[in-house]
Design a protein around this motif. Structure first.
Motif, PDB file in Angstrom:
ATOM      1  N   TRP A 194      36.386  47.252  47.097  1.00 27.87           N
ATOM      2  CA  TRP A 194      35.709  46.935  45.792  1.00 27.87           C
ATOM      3  C   TRP A 194      36.830  46.585  44.682  1.00 27.87           C
ATOM      4  CZ3 TRP A 194      36.490  50.548  41.682  1.00 27.87           C
ATOM      5  CH2 TRP A 194      35.899  50.258  40.394  1.00 27.87           C
ATOM      6  N   LEU A 195      38.055  47.328  44.771  1.00 28.99           N
ATOM      7  CA  LEU A 195      39.087  46.980  43.849  1.00 28.99           C
ATOM      8  C   LEU A 195      39.787  45.646  44.160  1.00 28.99           C
ATOM      9  CD1 LEU A 195      41.310  47.797  42.058  1.00 28.99           C
ATOM     10  CD2 LEU A 195      42.587  48.863  43.749  1.00 28.99           C
ATOM     11  N   GLN A 196      39.754  45.171  45.478  1.00 28.82           N
ATOM     12  CA  GLN A 196      40.082  44.093  45.853  1.00 28.82           C
ATOM     13  C   GLN A 196      39.480  42.944  45.208  1.00 28.82           C
ATOM     14  OE1 GLN A 196      40.215  43.373  49.998  1.00 28.82           O
ATOM     15  NE2 GLN A 196      41.198  41.415  49.963  1.00 28.82           N
ATOM     16  N   LEU A 197      37.975  42.964  45.575  1.00 26.31           N
ATOM     17  CA  LEU A 197      37.306  41.721  44.987  1.00 26.31           C
ATOM     18  C   LEU A 197      37.382  41.712  43.473  1.00 26.31           C
ATOM     19  CD1 LEU A 197      33.923  42.716  47.290  1.00 26.31           C
ATOM     20  CD2 LEU A 197      35.765  40.718  47.561  1.00 26.31           C
ATOM     21  N   PHE A 198      37.174  42.649  42.821  1.00 21.61           N
ATOM     22  CA  PHE A 198      37.148  42.864  41.425  1.00 21.61           C
ATOM     23  C   PHE A 198      38.573  42.404  40.810  1.00 21.61           C
ATOM     24  CE2 PHE A 198      37.315  45.831  37.522  1.00 21.61           C
ATOM     25  CZ  PHE A 198      36.806  44.736  36.639  1.00 21.61           C
ATOM     26  N   LEU A 199      39.769  42.859  41.343  1.00 25.48           N
ATOM     27  CA  LEU A 199      40.907  42.226  40.781  1.00 25.48           C
ATOM     28  C   LEU A 199      41.208  40.751  41.145  1.00 25.48           C
ATOM     29  CD1 LEU A 199      43.393  45.100  41.839  1.00 25.48           C
ATOM     30  CD2 LEU A 199      42.376  44.930  39.595  1.00 25.48           C
ATOM     31  N   GLU A 200      40.548  40.201  42.143  1.00 27.75           N
ATOM     32  CA  GLU A 200      40.497  38.820  42.411  1.00 27.75           C
ATOM     33  C   GLU A 200      39.812  38.196  41.563  1.00 27.75           C
ATOM     34  OE1 GLU A 200      41.538  35.104  43.573  1.00 27.75           O
ATOM     35  OE2 GLU A 200      42.748  36.998  44.023  1.00 27.75           O
ATOM     36  N   LYS A 201      38.649  38.809  41.022  1.00 31.18           N
ATOM     37  CA  LYS A 201      37.954  38.114  39.944  1.00 31.18           C
ATOM     38  C   LYS A 201      38.407  37.964  38.473  1.00 31.18           C
ATOM     39  CE  LYS A 201      33.461  39.022  42.359  1.00 31.18           C
ATOM     40  NZ  LYS A 201      32.879  37.556  42.561  1.00 31.18           N
ATOM     41  N   LEU A 202      39.111  39.163  38.423  1.00 32.68           N
ATOM     42  CA  LEU A 202      39.715  39.195  37.194  1.00 32.68           C
ATOM     43  C   LEU A 202      40.889  38.270  37.071  1.00 32.68           C
ATOM     44  CD1 LEU A 202      40.008  43.078  36.387  1.00 32.68           C
ATOM     45  CD2 LEU A 202      39.087  41.422  35.053  1.00 32.68           C
ATOM     46  N   ARG A 203      41.529  38.142  38.130  1.00 28.51           N
ATOM     47  CA  ARG A 203      42.642  37.294  38.194  1.00 28.51           C
ATOM     48  C   ARG A 203      42.305  35.942  37.749  1.00 28.51           C
ATOM     49  NH1 ARG A 203      45.773  33.931  41.367  1.00 28.51           N
ATOM     50  NH2 ARG A 203      44.168  33.975  43.143  1.00 28.51           N
ATOM     51  N   VAL A 204      41.407  35.305  38.368  1.00 30.90           N
ATOM     52  CA  VAL A 204      40.965  33.949  38.212  1.00 30.90           C
ATOM     53  C   VAL A 204      39.961  33.519  37.146  1.00 30.90           C
ATOM     54  CG1 VAL A 204      41.420  33.433  40.845  1.00 30.90           C
ATOM     55  CG2 VAL A 204      39.010  34.200  39.942  1.00 30.90           C
TER      56      VAL A 204
ATOM     57  N   ALA B 108      31.557  42.497  42.054  1.00 32.81           N
ATOM     58  CA  ALA B 108      32.348  43.142  43.493  1.00 32.81           C
ATOM     59  C   ALA B 108      31.838  44.263  43.846  1.00 32.81           C
ATOM     60  CB  ALA B 108      33.709  43.590  42.472  1.00 32.81           C
ATOM     61  N   TYR B 109      31.149  45.175  42.972  1.00 28.44           N
ATOM     62  CA  TYR B 109      30.618  46.513  43.363  1.00 28.44           C
ATOM     63  C   TYR B 109      29.388  46.034  44.399  1.00 28.44           C
ATOM     64  CZ  TYR B 109      27.871  50.734  43.250  1.00 28.44           C
ATOM     65  OH  TYR B 109      27.118  51.721  43.698  1.00 28.44           O
TER      66      TYR B 109
ATOM     67  N   ASN C 273      26.762  48.797  48.862  1.00 27.40           N
ATOM     68  CA  ASN C 273      25.842  48.936  50.425  1.00 27.40           C
ATOM     69  C   ASN C 273      26.002  50.414  50.814  1.00 27.40           C
ATOM     70  OD1 ASN C 273      25.650  46.167  50.333  1.00 27.40           O
ATOM     71  ND2 ASN C 273      27.659  45.849  50.874  1.00 27.40           N
ATOM     72  N   TYR C 274      26.717  51.161  50.236  1.00 30.00           N
ATOM     73  CA  TYR C 274      26.870  52.640  50.763  1.00 30.00           C
ATOM     74  C   TYR C 274      26.508  53.712  49.903  1.00 30.00           C
ATOM     75  CZ  TYR C 274      29.842  49.719  53.846  1.00 30.00           C
ATOM     76  OH  TYR C 274      30.718  48.896  54.469  1.00 30.00           O
TER      77      TYR C 274
END
Length: 193
Positions: free
Chosen positions: A96-106, A120-121, A127-128
């Motif tokens: 989740w952190l990876q996806l969120f930070l990538e979205k923030l970055r771009v 991202a969540y 899913n869990y």
């Protein structure tokens, strides 16, 4: 440096990034942050315990817990808080952190962080989680400020510096995630209860 020690260092860096990031989200995210801290404490207790040398790396932990049947595959046994299961929860949060930070970055400065975080969540942790947790998360995400304000809260300097730092950090997070993902996949641990 051996590959196992390097993996352990990457895991440690990733957990620190996750923890720092969670703290920057504020009180609306305290339930997530507190859960992450509790899981880190479980792993630290194993690492400082009688068999601590077996928890020096992710690989040694998995081998030890598999060899000694310490992984609860059915959520009914005595090993519900095994190191493998506990790390899996942090591993999912790392995605989740990876996806969120990538979205923030771009994203642009006026982007809604709440939307980026929700996306991202929904692509990872949702899913869990049961319905009630997903709804609580949605409410917490709604309270996030714009991207520019969020970067100010992170207190890492101007937007350009934050974007550059994220660009440096994301490959480390990805590598950590990929190594753990592959190891857990080999042992069929990705769906531990």
């Amino acid at each position: 440096m051996s590959q196992k020690v390097a993996v352990d260092a990457l895991r440690y860096i990733s957990v620190l990034l996750l923890f720092r990031f969670m703290n920057s989200l504020g009180t609306a995210f305290s339930f997530i942050s507190n859960d992450a801290v509790a899981k880190i404490q479980i792993l630290e207790n194993y690492r400082c315990g009688a068999n601590g040398q077996m928890y020096f790396t992710v690989q040694s932990m998995v081998k030890y817990e598999v060899d000694h049947r310490l992984v609860d595959l059915e959520k009914r046994g005595n090993h519900y808080e095994s190191g493998c299961r506990t790390l899996l929860r942090l591993h999912r949060a790392l995605k989740w952190l990876q996806l969120f930070l990538e979205k923030l970055r771009v994203a642009s400065d006026d982007s809604k962080t709440s939307v980026l975080c929700s996306e991202a969540y929904n692509d990872s942790l949702a899913n869990y989680h049961p319905w009630i947790v997903r709804k609580a998360a949605a409410i917490a995400f709604y309270m996030l400020p714009s991207r520019a304000s969020f970067f100010e809260i992170m207190n890492m300097g101007p937007s350009e510096k934050v974007v550059a730092t994220l660009g440096d950090a994301l490959p480390l997070i990805s590598k950590t995630y990929d190594i753990t993902q592959e190891l857990y996949n080999q042992h069929c641990f990705l769906d531990l209860p």
